[in-house]
Design an enzyme around this catalytic site. Structure first.
Site, short mmCIF file in Angstrom:
data_model
loop_
_atom_site.label_atom_id
_atom_site.label_comp_id
_atom_site.label_asym_id
_atom_site.label_seq_id
_atom_site.Cartn_x
_atom_site.Cartn_y
_atom_site.Cartn_z
N GLU A 105 -37.83 21.06 -67.38
CA GLU A 105 -37.68 21.25 -65.93
C GLU A 105 -38.22 22.63 -65.50
O GLU A 105 -38.81 22.77 -64.43
CB GLU A 105 -36.21 21.07 -65.53
CG GLU A 105 -35.79 19.60 -65.64
CD GLU A 105 -34.30 19.38 -65.41
OE1 GLU A 105 -33.49 20.03 -66.10
OE2 GLU A 105 -33.96 18.57 -64.53
N GLU A 125 -31.61 14.14 -71.52
CA GLU A 125 -30.26 14.18 -70.95
C GLU A 125 -29.53 12.86 -71.09
O GLU A 125 -28.32 12.83 -71.30
CB GLU A 125 -30.33 14.59 -69.47
CG GLU A 125 -30.63 16.07 -69.23
CD GLU A 125 -32.13 16.37 -69.20
OE1 GLU A 125 -32.92 15.51 -69.63
OE2 GLU A 125 -32.49 17.47 -68.76
N1 3HC Z 1 -27.60 23.96 -76.27
C1 3HC Z 1 -26.85 24.62 -77.16
N2 3HC Z 1 -27.08 24.58 -78.50
C2 3HC Z 1 -28.12 23.87 -78.92
C3 3HC Z 1 -28.95 23.15 -78.05
C4 3HC Z 1 -28.67 23.23 -76.66
N3 3HC Z 1 -29.42 22.58 -75.77
N4 3HC Z 1 -29.90 22.52 -78.78
C5 3HC Z 1 -29.68 22.84 -80.05
N5 3HC Z 1 -28.60 23.65 -80.15
C6 3HC Z 1 -28.05 24.24 -81.37
C7 3HC Z 1 -27.57 23.19 -82.35
O1 3HC Z 1 -26.24 22.82 -82.08
C8 3HC Z 1 -27.72 23.91 -83.66
O2 3HC Z 1 -26.62 24.78 -83.78
P1 3HC Z 1 -26.01 25.13 -85.23
O3 3HC Z 1 -27.14 25.74 -86.00
O4 3HC Z 1 -24.90 26.04 -84.91
O5 3HC Z 1 -25.59 23.81 -85.79
C9 3HC Z 1 -28.97 24.77 -83.46
O6 3HC Z 1 -29.12 24.88 -82.04
C10 3HC Z 1 -30.23 24.19 -84.04
O7 3HC Z 1 -30.35 22.84 -83.60
P2 3HC Z 1 -30.87 21.69 -84.56
O8 3HC Z 1 -30.18 21.75 -85.87
O9 3HC Z 1 -30.78 20.43 -83.79
O10 3HC Z 1 -32.39 22.14 -84.78
P3 3HC Z 1 -33.68 21.25 -84.94
O11 3HC Z 1 -34.80 22.19 -85.17
O12 3HC Z 1 -33.43 20.15 -85.92
O13 3HC Z 1 -33.90 20.52 -83.53
C11 3HC Z 1 -34.07 20.40 -81.14
C12 3HC Z 1 -34.23 21.27 -82.40
C13 3HC Z 1 -35.09 19.26 -81.16
C14 3HC Z 1 -34.33 21.27 -79.95
C15 3HC Z 1 -32.65 19.79 -81.09
O14 3HC Z 1 -31.72 20.83 -81.31
C16 3HC Z 1 -32.29 19.13 -79.79
O15 3HC Z 1 -32.65 17.99 -79.60
N6 3HC Z 1 -31.54 19.85 -78.93
C17 3HC Z 1 -30.98 19.28 -77.74
C18 3HC Z 1 -31.99 19.15 -76.66
C19 3HC Z 1 -31.34 18.62 -75.41
O16 3HC Z 1 -30.61 17.66 -75.41
N7 3HC Z 1 -31.68 19.25 -74.29
C20 3HC Z 1 -31.17 18.83 -73.03
C21 3HC Z 1 -29.93 19.54 -72.74
S1 3HC Z 1 -29.20 18.98 -71.23
C22 3HC Z 1 -30.07 19.75 -70.05
O17 3HC Z 1 -31.04 20.42 -70.31
C23 3HC Z 1 -29.54 19.58 -68.67
C24 3HC Z 1 -30.51 20.02 -67.64
O18 3HC Z 1 -31.20 18.91 -67.13
C25 3HC Z 1 -29.80 20.69 -66.48
#
Ligand code: 3HC
Ligand code: NAI
Length: 700
Positions: A105, A125
């Site tokens: 975004e 999301e």
């Molecule tokens: N917020 C907070 N913590 C997050 C996070 C996030 N969005 N994404 C990842 N983390 C944390 C994980 O919990 C993990 O923490 P830990 O080491 O303490 O266990 C650490 O970051 C590393 O994450 P991964 O082990 O998943 O690392 P990878 O390299 O395997 O994957 C990634 C990276 C593809 C970015 C994956 O973490 C992911 O898919 N993250 C979530 C992405 C997501 O869902 N984003 C949307 C959020 S909602 C949003 O944005 C709302 C908006 O529209 C207003």
């Protein structure tokens, strides 16, 4: 602490960099930093264009999910992005890694997006039970059109950089240094006086659907697919439609309100729980933080049957060379042929190129005799489920394999400690329990033996992730976590049928709950004969299942089981003959049949699993309630919006679960239904499995 967002100048280009490890999530300081520095660069007369980059392994991966549910802190992401959108000079987002959710975004708030070749862009999301809450539902459709945007928003799956380029989501793919490429792009935009491309102001891609508004529902229905009825997908469909009939500023406000509404739903809470549980599941509480995985460059799989073939494919898919070992040329030929057919079928369906098929097949070598495992860094045994045979094989592997090689067993029921003790190196022995079909199912139970070394455990976890599995570490017990709990459900499903329900009623209630299939349809898929043969050998009998098996009704493979299957179809059709077999079985056992409600079916099948889960926690077989949830989500199709059995128990209340179990235990005299001690304690103390998880975390 250093600032998470910084600005530097490269001539007339301002480069704003986000540095908030590990994934550059948009915590408050990042939002504030972005807002401030974009404004500052906009106001600076020496700056002609702005490039947004990220440090570390990825572009911004989204809002900070840990902030959800806490009081909001200004600026909101919408405010920050609105200010970026209003900048009067060209803005270019330079994307590497994953631009997800709020991250995408932010990029959509810029005028242009350039990306490295392997970048991925998405709005995940929906996988958290939410919709994009900072303009994603409005800017993306305006930029790439509704037909392309809806599937992105509703699947939550990211698109590749090359796809994004085709769709117009990305303006250029940069080979080599991304920041340099983005700066060059920005300079060109200035030199060519490119108009500022503001997604919020674009309208032309909406024209076709605006002219034919009825087509919207059709496109939306296709994108929603099987998620009809869930709150977030329905909200996303509603929100994207606002692009057609609501001014942008108003639509953004509505989108935000929807997002906030969804945050407090059980569905979203469950999905967020699943996200964090999956990431916690591989953390071994007593493992030293500096434990390193051993290197695995080559693998070997012993046994080329149902499981072995699938496991070999997992390694080949991940680019790891693997040797598949059988006892005879003929068995080997059969095993390799099945793998080839599997890949070719995927290619035929368009899931893989011919070149990919060749590449993967070239990584799988066949051999007869265990000797061929001598160069492997990891050996996975998947031969018949017989202790004597497994011990013999591990004894031989002990003599043949390299020092430090991981020796893993795929056993589903046997004692991993006993197998380990048949070698001189039990520290290298571990269980790696795959689920069928092994090349598809994501779950991998990693069974920690009493002598398994930490680095052996770490190796199994690391390899598990590399081969695209979701690893969960469990202890040794019969059936480990998943199948042990599944057994409790099976016992109750069989009883329900004898007491008055029909298979289609039990399966119907189960699928309505959210599982992809019910226990009886699953029995037909797995084959009723498997359990029948085991029971015969043990002198046990299951009246209904064994009568079906004796009649040659083995399930899908014979076209008849608990259901009938039409030729070439996997759709279960209820069969009056089966009803008769069931009624006879009830009569034979002297059971007066009665109508059974859906609620009872769910309570009787799900609560005993929760009870067994509590026992598993008591015994330390699973380290956290969340681990059990992950096992059910990835191994058995538990609906993610219900978060897994232990999380679900919290949502219905542990007192309620305890009381209902006690009620059914009393009614049936079945001691296994009596509430587990842990469940009893938590219910009495008014606690939840989530609070137990916190207690356990603090204690570790
Ligand atoms: N917020 C907070 N913590 C997050 C996070 C996030 N969005 N994404 C990842 N983390 C944390 C994980 O919990 C993990 O923490 P830990 O080491 O303490 O266990 C650490 O970051 C590393 O994450 P991964 O082990 O998943 O690392 P990878 O390299 O395997 O994957 C990634 C990276 C593809 C970015 C994956 O973490 C992911 O898919 N993250 C979530 C992405 C997501 O869902 N984003 C949307 C959020 S909602 C949003 O944005 C709302 C908006 O529209 C207003
Ligand atoms: P299978 O019967 O399909 O295959 C076993 C294979 O092992 C056969 O091809 C056989 O020729 C081969 N084999 C036997 N002895 C051997 C030896 N000494 N050296 C090399 N190969 C040998 O069995 P399946 O279903 O693949 O099961 C294998 C293991 O996986 C079992 O321990 C089972 O409990 C476990 N498992 C099975 C699951 C399933 O759904 N089928 C799921 C999870 C685990």
């Amino acid at each position: 602490m250093s600032e998470p967002v910084t600005l530097r100048r490269e001539g007339a280009i301002a480069v704003i960099t986000v540095n908030n490890p590990p994934v550059n999530a948009l915590k408050q300081a990042v939002r504030a930093g972005l807002q401030k520095l974009f404004k500052e660069a906009d106001a600076d007369a020496n700056v002609q264009a702005i490039v947004l980059t990220c440090a570390g392994r990825t572009f911004i991966a989204g809002a900070d999910i840990t902030e959800f549910g806490k009081p909001p802190m200004a600026p909101s992401l919408i405010e920050a992005i609105t200010d970026i959108d209003n900048v009067s000079k060209p803005t270019v987002a330079a994307i590497h890694g994953t631009a997800l959710g709020g991250g995408l975004e932010v990029a959509l708030g810029c005028n242009y997006r350039v990306a490295s070749k392997d970048a991925k862009l998405g709005l995940p999301e929906i996988k958290l039970g939410l919709i994009p809450g900072a303009g994603g539902t409005q800017r993306l459709p305006r930029l790439i059109g509704i037909e392309k945007a809806l599937p992105v928003i509703l699947s939550g799956n990211p698109v590749s950089a090359s796809q994004a380029l085709k769709d117009g989501l990305v303006d250029e793919i940069v080979e080599g240094d991304l920041t340099a490429g983005a700066i060059a792009f920005a300079k060109k935009a200035v030199a060519e006086k490119k108009p500022l491309k503001r997604a919020s102001k674009m309208d032309e891609k909406l024209a076709a659907i605006r002219a034919n508004p009825d087509s919207y529902n059709e496109i939306a229905a296709k994108a929603v697919g099987r998620n009809k009825g869930l709150k977030a997908p329905m909200a996303a469909v509603e929100a994207v439609k606002w692009t057609l009939d609501v001014p942008f500023e108003e639509a953004i406000k509505r989108e935000r309100n929807k997002f906030i509404e969804l945050l407090v739903t059980d569905e979203s809470k469950s999905q967020r729980h699943a996200f964090f549980a999956e990431r916690e599941a591989t953390k071994v509480l007593d493992m030293p933080a500096d434990t390193k995985a051993r290197e695995v460059k080559r693998a070997a799989v012993i046994g080329g049957g149902t499981m072995g073939g699938g496991i070999a494919m997992c390694f080949a898919n991940a680019g790891i060379p693997v040797t598949l070992i059988e006892t005879t040329d003929e068995f080997l030929k059969n095993g390799l042929a099945k793998i080839k057919t599997n890949y070719e079928n995927t290619a035929k369906r368009g899931g893989m190129s011919e070149a990919d098929v060749e590449k993967r097949l070239s990584l799988i070598e066949g051999a007869v005799g265990l000797e061929a495992a001598k160069d492997a860094d990891m050996v996975i045994e998947a031969v018949f489920e017989e202790m004597g045979l497994k011990k013999e094989i591990f004894g031989k592997l002990d003599a043949i394999t390299k020092k430090g090689a991981i020796l893993a067993t795929n056993t589903s029921t046997l004692d991993v400690n006993e197998i380990a003790n048949s070698t001189s190196r039990p520290q290298d022995v571990i269980g790696m329990h795959f689920f069928s079909p092994a090349n598809i199912m994501k779950l991998l139970e990693i069974v920690r033996g009493e002598k398994s070394a930490f680095d052996a455990l770490q190796t199994a976890i690391t390899v598990g992730r590399k081969i695209a599995k979701v690893p969960v570490v469990v202890g040794v017990c019969y059936g480990f976590v998943g199948n042990r709990m599944l057994h409790r459900r099976g016992v109750q499903a069989d009883r329900l049928v004898l007491e008055g329900a029909l298979p289609q009623e039990v399966d119907g209630a189960t699928t309505e709950f959210g599982f992809p299939m019910g226990p009886f349809a699953m029995g037909d898929l797995a084959g009723i004969d498997v359990g029948w043969r085991i029971r015969r050998a043990r002198g046990e009998r299951n009246e209904v299942a064994d009568t079906l098996a004796e009649a040659g009704r083995f399930g899908q493979k014979t076209g008849k089981g608990y259901y009938i299957y039409e030729k070439g179809s996997r759709t279960p059709i209820p069969d009056p003959e089966v009803e008769k077999i069931i009624l006879d079985a009830s009569a034979k056992k002297g059971i007066a049949r009665r109508p059974i409600s859906k609620q009872e079916i769910i309570e009787r099948t799900v609560y005993p699993m929760i009870n067994e889960g509590a026992r598993i926690l008591e015994e330390g077989i699973a380290s956290r309630p969340g681990d059990i949830d992950v096992i059910w989500l990835y191994g058995y199709g538990w609906p993610v919006w219900r978060g897994g059995p232990m999380h679900y128990a919290d949502t219905v209340g542990l007192k309620h679960v305890r009381d209902r179990l006690a009620h059914y235990a009393k009614g049936s005299g079945d001691k296994t239904l009596e509430p587990a001690k842990l469940l009893e304690r938590l219910a009495n103390e008014g606690k939840t499995f989530a609070s137990l998880a916190n207690e356990m975390k603090k204690a570790s």
